[in-house]
Enzyme design. Sequence first.
Site, short mmCIF file in Angstrom:
data_model
loop_
_atom_site.label_atom_id
_atom_site.label_comp_id
_atom_site.label_asym_id
_atom_site.label_seq_id
_atom_site.Cartn_x
_atom_site.Cartn_y
_atom_site.Cartn_z
N LYS A 81 -140.93 -2.49 41.29
CA LYS A 81 -142.03 -3.42 41.02
C LYS A 81 -141.54 -4.84 41.29
O LYS A 81 -140.75 -5.39 40.53
CB LYS A 81 -142.49 -3.31 39.56
CG LYS A 81 -143.67 -4.23 39.29
CD LYS A 81 -143.75 -4.60 37.85
CE LYS A 81 -144.38 -5.92 37.53
NZ LYS A 81 -144.52 -6.93 38.51
N GLU B 133 -130.67 -7.99 33.17
CA GLU B 133 -130.12 -9.28 33.61
C GLU B 133 -131.12 -10.34 33.17
O GLU B 133 -132.20 -10.45 33.76
CB GLU B 133 -129.97 -9.31 35.13
CG GLU B 133 -128.92 -8.38 35.67
CD GLU B 133 -127.51 -8.85 35.39
OE1 GLU B 133 -127.32 -10.05 35.12
OE2 GLU B 133 -126.60 -8.00 35.41
N CYS C 201 -131.17 -18.40 36.96
CA CYS C 201 -130.66 -17.91 35.67
C CYS C 201 -129.33 -18.53 35.30
O CYS C 201 -129.08 -18.85 34.17
CB CYS C 201 -130.54 -16.40 35.71
SG CYS C 201 -129.50 -15.82 37.05
N GLU D 143 -134.03 -21.85 27.23
CA GLU D 143 -134.03 -21.81 28.69
C GLU D 143 -135.33 -22.46 29.17
O GLU D 143 -136.42 -21.95 28.90
CB GLU D 143 -133.96 -20.36 29.19
CG GLU D 143 -133.85 -20.32 30.71
CD GLU D 143 -133.90 -18.90 31.28
OE1 GLU D 143 -134.79 -18.13 30.90
OE2 GLU D 143 -133.05 -18.60 32.14
#
Length: 502
Positions: A192, A267, A303, A402
Amino acid sequence: MPLTVQPHRESLGLKTGLLYVDGQWGPAREGATWTHRHPASGEDVGEFAAAGRADVDDAVAAARRAFDSGEWPNSRAGVRIGVLHRYANLLREHADELRALQALDNSVPLSFGGIYATSVGAAADVFDHHAGWVDKVGGQTLPPYQGGDHLAATFREPIGVVAAILPWNAPFLLFAQKVAPALAAGCTVVLKPSEYATFAVLRMVELLAEAGLPAGALNVVTGTGEAVGEPLITHADVDKVSFTGSRAVGKRIVEASAGTLKRVSLELGGKSPAIVFGDAPNVGLAAATVTGAVTMGLSGQACVANTRALVQRDVYEEFIAAAQGMTAGITYGDPFDPGVISSPLINERQLERVLGYIETGKREARLVCGGERLEGDLAAGNFVAPTIFADVDNAATIAQEEIFGPVLAVVPFDDEEEAVRLANDTEYGLGAGLFTADVQRAFRVSRRLRVGTIGINGFQVEPHLPFGGFKQSGLGREGGRSAFEAYTELKTVMLPLTEEMM
Ligand code: NAD
């Protein structure tokens, strides 16, 4: 003149409105589509199929059949190695086309799409790398531990049907980091892509079929997290979920995996520190490296970017001046223009979120530069100026959460002990950068940091090196032998060699 990407759309020939299930391209069962809006121009780029639960069922059933009775899991090592190397070469041949498709998807500029870490070339190298494990990773034969003679052997077998879920920001590399080890191990896959980076991934899938992957071994369902992701992560016939994306969705996947005890690799995000010591070989270069990673290319939507700069007081002002100077050279606009080196934010939701954090930052710290949306010819896109906050308290929101945008938080420190404490004072643990000329200090501090990857005076993504997070930055590693093994189960088989053991 307002920015437009339409001419590129017309010349690239997008694959629109189709899923790939059991070797066939076709529309979603209910015929629904999703229109992708370009993040730089606000234009509608194209439509792709918006799959639903029934499409996910079809794709998982195809992957299940291909695993339980298809040729791929039982294929000889030479066959698998051949397909994976052929595919790596096809990717290299189509690198320019894929880079252009990516610019239509997520507006990552062509100039940055060629930088190794997120490039098609890196993805190709990951396929070559994992092809190398196919005939090298196996089980062991082990001696008897106690009485009775027997032969005991372990086997590494493919884990089964893998649901691979991608984010939007580095589709080439992350496609490769999941699909290459899964296929190398003999698994079958339902992929996906992110709804914000689909067209380049569809072309990558088309090339995989051209490389000789049999029908059903890899299937693609496109659409949103809610409509496609949820049915995938809760599906009883999926054996493993391999996910890259936000921490919130990662947590949801762990919850959902409990139903059938799926294997999970995650992750996730980060708030990675750069620690700049007073003896850094070149403070200006350290500032440019850190600021560049947070503002150029993906505009901080990476990231592992060092979005928290911890800077020793004796070089603190020098660092801030150099960081601010660096932001002056960042150019924005048409991703197809070779002079453009940074991106917009991926969508309006993310734009609002980042602007919200910037407002919080203005209350929490000293704004050095940026802090606003870019207007004028760029007003239709989601562009935010490179933003630096100084005198940030490490406990502040902008030092802890973040942000996933071009926002650098600079925190002063006095000594090594304080630097380590501040660096580890976060829920995340993805990466860190160290800038120092003292080799012993570099290793001493590296050993104390609770993070998965550390760059000392520099960092480069490599296909063979493990990558992943401590703490809430993830579970497991991508890259290298352990990544390949994470798509296998270990089986023990024993054969008594004497009658008394039977
Ligand atoms: P996201 O979590 O919003 O989406 C990632 C994928 O998950 C998309 O395909 C999305 O459709 C899907 N999804 C959403 N809800 C789902 C659900 N309930 N079930 C299953 N799937 C669902 O993340 P994003 O905005 O695409 O990417 C940004 C995030 O990814 C950041 O947090 C970033 O740090 C992280 N990231 C991590 C790495 C790494 O290697 N650690 C690399 C790149 C990005």
